[in-house]
Write a protein that holds these residues in place. Sequence first.
Motif, PDB file in Angstrom:
ATOM      1  N   GLN A   1       7.278   5.654   4.067  1.00  0.00           N
ATOM      2  CA  GLN A   1       5.828   5.880   4.117  1.00  0.00           C
ATOM      3  C   GLN A   1       5.112   4.646   3.562  1.00  0.00           C
ATOM      4  O   GLN A   1       4.828   4.559   2.366  1.00  0.00           O
ATOM      5  CB  GLN A   1       5.448   7.114   3.311  1.00  0.00           C
ATOM      6  CG  GLN A   1       6.117   8.395   3.766  1.00  0.00           C
ATOM      7  CD  GLN A   1       5.755   9.562   2.867  1.00  0.00           C
ATOM      8  OE1 GLN A   1       4.691  10.173   3.010  1.00  0.00           O
ATOM      9  NE2 GLN A   1       6.638   9.893   1.929  1.00  0.00           N
ATOM     10  N   ALA A   2       4.818   3.698   4.431  1.00  0.00           N
ATOM     11  CA  ALA A   2       4.324   2.386   3.996  1.00  0.00           C
ATOM     12  C   ALA A   2       2.974   2.471   3.301  1.00  0.00           C
ATOM     13  O   ALA A   2       2.788   1.922   2.202  1.00  0.00           O
ATOM     14  CB  ALA A   2       4.245   1.445   5.191  1.00  0.00           C
ATOM     15  N   GLU A   3       2.021   3.134   3.917  1.00  0.00           N
ATOM     16  CA  GLU A   3       0.669   3.167   3.349  1.00  0.00           C
ATOM     17  C   GLU A   3       0.639   3.912   2.017  1.00  0.00           C
ATOM     18  O   GLU A   3       0.042   3.441   1.039  1.00  0.00           O
ATOM     19  CB  GLU A   3      -0.298   3.830   4.337  1.00  0.00           C
ATOM     20  CG  GLU A   3      -1.747   3.823   3.868  1.00  0.00           C
ATOM     21  CD  GLU A   3      -2.711   4.395   4.896  1.00  0.00           C
ATOM     22  OE1 GLU A   3      -3.894   4.601   4.544  1.00  0.00           O
ATOM     23  OE2 GLU A   3      -2.288   4.629   6.051  1.00  0.00           O
ATOM     24  N   ARG A   4       1.306   5.034   1.963  1.00  0.00           N
ATOM     25  CA  ARG A   4       1.305   5.818   0.732  1.00  0.00           C
ATOM     26  C   ARG A   4       2.030   5.076  -0.394  1.00  0.00           C
ATOM     27  O   ARG A   4       1.601   5.105  -1.541  1.00  0.00           O
ATOM     28  CB  ARG A   4       1.951   7.183   0.992  1.00  0.00           C
ATOM     29  CG  ARG A   4       1.865   8.138  -0.172  1.00  0.00           C
ATOM     30  CD  ARG A   4       2.069   9.567   0.272  1.00  0.00           C
ATOM     31  NE  ARG A   4       2.011  10.475  -0.848  1.00  0.00           N
ATOM     32  CZ  ARG A   4       1.974  11.806  -0.737  1.00  0.00           C
ATOM     33  NH1 ARG A   4       1.973  12.361   0.474  1.00  0.00           N
ATOM     34  NH2 ARG A   4       1.914  12.580  -1.797  1.00  0.00           N
ATOM     35  N   GLY A   5       3.127   4.422  -0.058  1.00  0.00           N
ATOM     36  CA  GLY A   5       3.864   3.666  -1.068  1.00  0.00           C
ATOM     37  C   GLY A   5       3.051   2.519  -1.629  1.00  0.00           C
ATOM     38  O   GLY A   5       3.043   2.279  -2.843  1.00  0.00           O
TER      39      GLY A   5
ATOM     40  N   GLY B   1      12.889   6.438  -1.988  1.00  0.00           N
ATOM     41  CA  GLY B   1      12.056   7.591  -1.665  1.00  0.00           C
ATOM     42  C   GLY B   1      10.958   7.800  -2.686  1.00  0.00           C
ATOM     43  O   GLY B   1      10.666   8.932  -3.073  1.00  0.00           O
ATOM     44  N   GLY B   2      10.313   6.709  -3.098  1.00  0.00           N
ATOM     45  CA  GLY B   2       9.399   6.775  -4.225  1.00  0.00           C
ATOM     46  C   GLY B   2       7.945   7.017  -3.904  1.00  0.00           C
ATOM     47  O   GLY B   2       7.116   7.018  -4.820  1.00  0.00           O
ATOM     48  N   ALA B   3       7.575   7.234  -2.650  1.00  0.00           N
ATOM     49  CA  ALA B   3       6.157   7.338  -2.300  1.00  0.00           C
ATOM     50  C   ALA B   3       5.581   8.730  -2.446  1.00  0.00           C
ATOM     51  O   ALA B   3       4.356   8.893  -2.509  1.00  0.00           O
ATOM     52  CB  ALA B   3       5.932   6.836  -0.875  1.00  0.00           C
TER      53      ALA B   3
ATOM     54  N   THR C   1      -0.262  -0.056  -5.923  1.00  0.00           N
ATOM     55  CA  THR C   1      -1.557  -0.636  -6.289  1.00  0.00           C
ATOM     56  C   THR C   1      -2.175   0.111  -7.454  1.00  0.00           C
ATOM     57  O   THR C   1      -2.713  -0.495  -8.394  1.00  0.00           O
ATOM     58  CB  THR C   1      -2.510  -0.620  -5.082  1.00  0.00           C
ATOM     59  OG1 THR C   1      -1.937  -1.389  -4.016  1.00  0.00           O
ATOM     60  CG2 THR C   1      -3.870  -1.191  -5.446  1.00  0.00           C
ATOM     61  N   GLU C   2      -2.101   1.422  -7.425  1.00  0.00           N
ATOM     62  CA  GLU C   2      -2.644   2.252  -8.497  1.00  0.00           C
ATOM     63  C   GLU C   2      -1.940   1.977  -9.826  1.00  0.00           C
ATOM     64  O   GLU C   2      -2.580   1.857 -10.884  1.00  0.00           O
ATOM     65  CB  GLU C   2      -2.500   3.728  -8.127  1.00  0.00           C
ATOM     66  CG  GLU C   2      -2.991   4.689  -9.186  1.00  0.00           C
ATOM     67  CD  GLU C   2      -2.716   6.149  -8.835  1.00  0.00           C
ATOM     68  OE1 GLU C   2      -2.697   6.989  -9.766  1.00  0.00           O
ATOM     69  OE2 GLU C   2      -2.509   6.442  -7.638  1.00  0.00           O
TER      70      GLU C   2
ATOM     71  N   ALA D   1       8.212  -1.281   2.015  1.00  0.00           N
ATOM     72  CA  ALA D   1       8.365  -0.298   3.085  1.00  0.00           C
ATOM     73  C   ALA D   1       9.735  -0.484   3.712  1.00  0.00           C
ATOM     74  O   ALA D   1      10.068  -1.585   4.160  1.00  0.00           O
ATOM     75  CB  ALA D   1       7.269  -0.469   4.124  1.00  0.00           C
ATOM     76  N   CYS D   2      10.540   0.570   3.716  1.00  0.00           N
ATOM     77  CA  CYS D   2      11.932   0.406   4.130  1.00  0.00           C
ATOM     78  C   CYS D   2      12.501   1.736   4.587  1.00  0.00           C
ATOM     79  O   CYS D   2      12.265   2.778   3.962  1.00  0.00           O
ATOM     80  CB  CYS D   2      12.741  -0.143   2.955  1.00  0.00           C
ATOM     81  SG  CYS D   2      14.486  -0.395   3.316  1.00  0.00           S
TER      82      CYS D   2
END
Length: 256
Positions: A45-49, A19-21, A54-55, A67-68
């Motif tokens: 939440q694939a895109e947010r994660g 739940g890290g996103a 990346t950041e 994403a899982c």
Amino acid sequence: MTQFARYPSLHGVPVVISGGASGIGECLVREFAAQGAKVGFVDIQAERGQQLATEIVAAGQTALFAACDITDVAAYQAAINTFAEANGDALVLVNNAAHDQRHDWIEVTPAYWDDRMAVNLKHAFFAIQAVAPGMIKAKRGSIINTGSISWMIMSPKIPVYETAKAATHGLTRAMARELGPHGVRVNSLVPGWVMTERQLTHWVDAEAERQIDATQALAGRVYPEDVARMALFLAAEDSAMISAQQFLVDGGWAHG
């Protein structure tokens, strides 16, 4: 210069966070990465994660994202194994993923019960099952199960969530006994009412603000960073002889 602690024992350590996103989980990912840990995290939440990973990498730190859906145990354990291939076997696991969806007890169906238990409890056990062999091999490790003060203060409209979170303490105690002989410690981290984006959007209104002011012993609000700092301590070797305990970060609200 930050006033908060740095933990040399976390530098280069493989960490898995669920739940890290967003919310507390996002803060956990950022704080562990800032300590120099090798963070692997999952979220639905694939895109947010991916944006978060990346950041963090762009800042010269280590973060891998998968994403899982943590209710898919096989997929989640596969993601943990993928992190291990890249970062080494996890020596820290933070079972953070949860969802405090409101519900009326009279309307709960067996299917809803099973779904909420999968989201709030079941994944934690199977994540432990996935990382524990590597920790046993290393003869050290820290597992942090995220609880909640909700069942302690008898919050309304979330009885299945509260049941799962109360059971988290049983899981912590049971697995602390199972894994302790191998040098692995297991503790519960119990947030109070944390001012996350979700809470501020859905639940924290003027009445909630008055309730917090009336019930917390400390003035002010609990933020994700407050929870993350306790997680860092429990993950670091500074807590080497602490296990089977629960640590409340709630501004002095509940009695554990």
